[in-house]
Design an enzyme around this catalytic site. Structure first.
Site, PDB file in Angstrom:
ATOM      1  CD  GLU A   1      -7.166   3.142   1.900  1.00 40.68           C
ATOM      2  OE1 GLU A   1      -7.003   2.691   0.755  1.00 40.68           O
ATOM      3  OE2 GLU A   1      -7.653   2.471   2.817  1.00 40.68           O
TER       4      GLU A   1
ATOM      5  CB  THR B   1      -6.567  -4.188   1.892  1.00 38.45           C
ATOM      6  OG1 THR B   1      -6.554  -2.809   1.526  1.00 38.45           O
ATOM      7  CG2 THR B   1      -5.310  -4.520   2.643  1.00 38.45           C
TER       8      THR B   1
ATOM      9  CG  ASP C   1     -12.799   2.897  -1.258  1.00 40.02           C
ATOM     10  OD1 ASP C   1     -11.844   2.210  -1.652  1.00 40.02           O
ATOM     11  OD2 ASP C   1     -13.027   3.125  -0.050  1.00 40.02           O
TER      12      ASP C   1
ATOM     13  CB  ILE D   1      -3.641  -1.845  -2.415  1.00 37.42           C
ATOM     14  CG1 ILE D   1      -2.219  -2.013  -2.932  1.00 37.42           C
ATOM     15  CG2 ILE D   1      -4.377  -3.200  -2.506  1.00 37.42           C
ATOM     16  CD1 ILE D   1      -1.454  -3.158  -2.273  1.00 37.42           C
ATOM     17  CG  ASP D   2     -10.487  -0.336  -3.986  1.00 29.83           C
ATOM     18  OD1 ASP D   2     -10.799  -0.163  -2.801  1.00 29.83           O
ATOM     19  OD2 ASP D   2     -11.326  -0.550  -4.887  1.00 29.83           O
TER      20      ASP D   2
ATOM     21  CG  ASP E   1      -2.068  -0.888   1.208  1.00 36.06           C
ATOM     22  OD1 ASP E   1      -2.631  -1.164   2.270  1.00 36.06           O
ATOM     23  OD2 ASP E   1      -2.413  -1.351   0.115  1.00 36.06           O
TER      24      ASP E   1
HETATM   25  N1  LIG Z   1     -17.459  -1.323   6.560  1.00 35.65           N
HETATM   26  C1  LIG Z   1     -17.237  -1.006   5.290  1.00 35.65           C
HETATM   27  N2  LIG Z   1     -18.268  -0.814   4.446  1.00 35.65           N
HETATM   28  C2  LIG Z   1     -18.056  -0.503   3.163  1.00 35.65           C
HETATM   29  N3  LIG Z   1     -16.829  -0.386   2.607  1.00 35.65           N
HETATM   30  C3  LIG Z   1     -15.793  -0.563   3.404  1.00 35.65           C
HETATM   31  C4  LIG Z   1     -15.929  -0.889   4.773  1.00 35.65           C
HETATM   32  N4  LIG Z   1     -14.697  -1.031   5.305  1.00 35.65           N
HETATM   33  C5  LIG Z   1     -13.836  -0.778   4.292  1.00 35.65           C
HETATM   34  N5  LIG Z   1     -14.491  -0.505   3.161  1.00 35.65           N
HETATM   35  C6  LIG Z   1     -13.977  -0.118   1.860  1.00 35.65           C
HETATM   36  O1  LIG Z   1     -14.192  -1.148   0.898  1.00 35.65           O
HETATM   37  C7  LIG Z   1     -13.063  -1.177   0.043  1.00 35.65           C
HETATM   38  C8  LIG Z   1     -12.952  -2.519  -0.621  1.00 35.65           C
HETATM   39  O2  LIG Z   1     -13.880  -2.556  -1.624  1.00 35.65           O
HETATM   40  P1  LIG Z   1     -14.923  -3.699  -1.868  1.00 35.65           P
HETATM   41  O3  LIG Z   1     -15.903  -3.739  -0.770  1.00 35.65           O
HETATM   42  O4  LIG Z   1     -15.466  -3.400  -3.214  1.00 35.65           O
HETATM   43  O5  LIG Z   1     -14.060  -5.016  -1.949  1.00 35.65           O
HETATM   44  S1  LIG Z   1     -14.085  -6.212  -0.959  1.00 35.65           S
HETATM   45  O6  LIG Z   1     -15.036  -7.169  -1.462  1.00 35.65           O
HETATM   46  O7  LIG Z   1     -14.422  -5.794   0.346  1.00 35.65           O
HETATM   47  O8  LIG Z   1     -12.708  -6.679  -0.958  1.00 35.65           O
HETATM   48  C9  LIG Z   1     -11.942  -0.896   0.979  1.00 35.65           C
HETATM   49  O9  LIG Z   1     -10.886  -0.331   0.265  1.00 35.65           O
HETATM   50  P2  LIG Z   1      -9.358  -0.660   0.713  1.00 35.65           P
HETATM   51  O10 LIG Z   1      -9.190  -0.238   2.141  1.00 35.65           O
HETATM   52  O11 LIG Z   1      -8.615   0.235  -0.218  1.00 35.65           O
HETATM   53  O12 LIG Z   1      -9.138  -2.103   0.479  1.00 35.65           O
HETATM   54  C10 LIG Z   1     -12.507   0.105   1.966  1.00 35.65           C
HETATM   55  O13 LIG Z   1     -12.264   1.438   1.647  1.00 35.65           O
HETATM   56 MG   LIG Z   2     -10.284   1.157  -1.255  1.00 35.88          MG
HETATM   57 MG   LIG Z   3      -6.715   0.943  -0.230  1.00 32.88          MG
HETATM   58 MG   LIG Z   4      -7.643   0.442   3.296  1.00 40.11          MG
END
Ligand SMILES: Nc1ncnc2c1ncn2[C@@H]1O[C@H](COP(=O)(O)OS(=O)(=O)O)[C@@H](OP(=O)(O)O)[C@H]1O
Ligand SMILES: [Mg+2]
Ligand SMILES: [Mg+2]
Ligand SMILES: [Mg+2]
Length: 385
Positions: free
Chosen positions: A108, A175, A322, A172-173, A84
């Site tokens: 992020e 994670t 996101d 990194i989206d 990340d």
């Molecule tokens: N509680 C909650 N509700 C909704 N979304 C949240 C939550 N927690 C995290 N995140 C955000 O979700 C990002 C990951 O995207 P996705 O949900 O599409 O992918 S996944 O299926 O969960 O892996 C993830 O992005 P990254 O942190 O960059 O991985 C978060 O920003």
């Molecule tokens: Mg993300």
């Molecule tokens: Mg991320």
């Molecule tokens: Mg994150």
């Protein structure tokens, strides 16, 4: 309305550039006059593609090491953290090299944890990863110090907003997908005046061919897609290895019975029960396709599925990184992205999206049906609580 001026911004591209026409209030004394500015973001798009592709390579290297290692448990976040931070530092560095003027980045990660006692070794690992990436690319003759890397990460602290230009980055989206060895994305967009004007999604593990049930797998199961879109210019996809790009379009499916839908892999990120109620009301037959990250927007932009439903649990605030890149990748491919009240997403209010209940994405034909199913399902779910 008079046309005072038409300004074309210079560009250098093999592909004919696209121009986005925007109406701006004129500074002339006549209050009714308007300036049309024809903008091209081709230089910014080229920089964004380069930055995201290099970051994707860095992430691939870390994910490969993570998956090969039988020492690290799946819950060990450190390799993810390294990727990340490395991705964010590298994207920030490349963008500042390529487009130095008025640099502003909303991203992020920040360096707070990396500046704590005991983090020196991690910072050194990140710095090595970033320098290895810069060296292997060969276009920049520099070596970054650990402090340069920390500063590059912290240059992502801008708040964004409705004025001027701001890069928006999720290094990194997905994670959790990255940890599992599944889907993740490097998502980079540019805001100008609060609107998303370009977006790039690097999806290192996404197959080059459709992931829909009916899709053909590419002969060698090749993976690694780079989606990119510029406002008014359509959406393109090319292999991350750099071979040529093809224009992509969302599906033309009009009958919900033939539609399939995407949602988050993680149930904690989106209410799967609400999505299945909506799908049932619509008459969707196929089971949900659950994948991580904005790879969902990329897959939808090329017609792998017809619908993306995202309903975070109460209290969660969506962040612009996101959705910014994914949103333009889908809309430029002919899709529609709104909140659950049917309003377009507003990226002009800083780090957070201020939206009603959730995010829904589909093509123009299916949106009215989907919207009705969403409203009814939300009402029904509320009544049953
Ligand atoms: N509680 C909650 N509700 C909704 N979304 C949240 C939550 N927690 C995290 N995140 C955000 O979700 C990002 C990951 O995207 P996705 O949900 O599409 O992918 S996944 O299926 O969960 O892996 C993830 O992005 P990254 O942190 O960059 O991985 C978060 O920003
Ligand atoms: Mg993300
Ligand atoms: Mg991320
Ligand atoms: Mg994150």
């Amino acid at each position: 309305m008079s046309l005072n001026c038409l300004r074309f911004v210079s560009h250098s591209l093999k592909k004919p550039p696209s121009f986005h026409l925007s109406y701006l209030p004129s500074s002339s004394s006549s209050s009714s006059s308007t300036v049309i500015v024809a903008m091209s973001y081709s230089k910014e798009l080229a920089a964004a593609k380069k930055a995201a592709s290099l970051a994707a390579r860095l992430c691939q290297k870390v994910q490969k090491a993570l998956l090969q290692s039988d020492v690290q448990s799946k819950n060990d976040k450190s390799p993810v953290t390294v990727a990340d931070y490395g991705s964010q530092a590298l994207v920030s560095f490349v963008l500042q090299q390529e487009i130095p003027a008025d640099f502003s980045l909303v991203a992020e990660e920040d360096s707070k944890d990396l500046r704590k006692d005991g983090a020196q070794e991690t910072v050194e690992r990140i710095t090595k990863l970033v320098n290895d990436s810069i060296t292997s690319d060969g276009s920049y003759n520099v070596t970054l110090s650990t402090e340069d890397v920390l500063k590059a990460i912290d240059s992502g602290r801008s708040e964004g907003g409705s004025q001027g230009r701001h890069w928006v980055l999720d290094p990194i989206d997905g994670t959790k997908g990255f940890l599992r060895g599944d889907q993740y994305a490097i998502a980079l967009a540019l805001l100008d005046g609060g609107k998303v004007v370009l977006g790039v999604l690097a999806c290192p593990n996404l197959p080059l061919t459709s992931i829909s049930a009916a899709g053909q797998l590419s002969p060698d199961n090749e993976v690694g897609c780079l989606f990119f879109a510029e406002v008014g210019g359509g959406t393109y996809m090319q292999p991350l290895d750099g071979s040529s790009a093809v224009k992509v379009q969302v599906t033309a499916v009009e009958n919900p019975e033939e539609a399939s839908f995407f949602e988050s892999y993680e149930a904690a990120h989106s209410m799967h029960d609400l999505s299945s109620l909506i799908a049932q009301k619509l008459g969707v037959k196929a089971p949900p396709v659950r994948i991580d990250s904005q790879a969902k927007y990329g897959a939808l932009s090329r017609g792998d599925g017809a619908i993306y439903l995202r309903f975070p649990h109460k209290g969660y605030r969506e962040k612009i990184w996101d959705h910014a890149a994914g949103c333009i990748v889908v809309t430029e491919a002919g899709g529609v992205v709104t909140d659950a009240a049917g309003k377009p997403l507003d990226f002009s209010r800083g780090k957070y999206l201020d939206l009603d209940t959730g995010i829904i994405v589909t093509n123009q034909k299916l949106m009215p049906l989907l919207f009705n199913a969403v409203r009814e399902s939300i009402k029904e779910k509320a009544a049953s609580l």
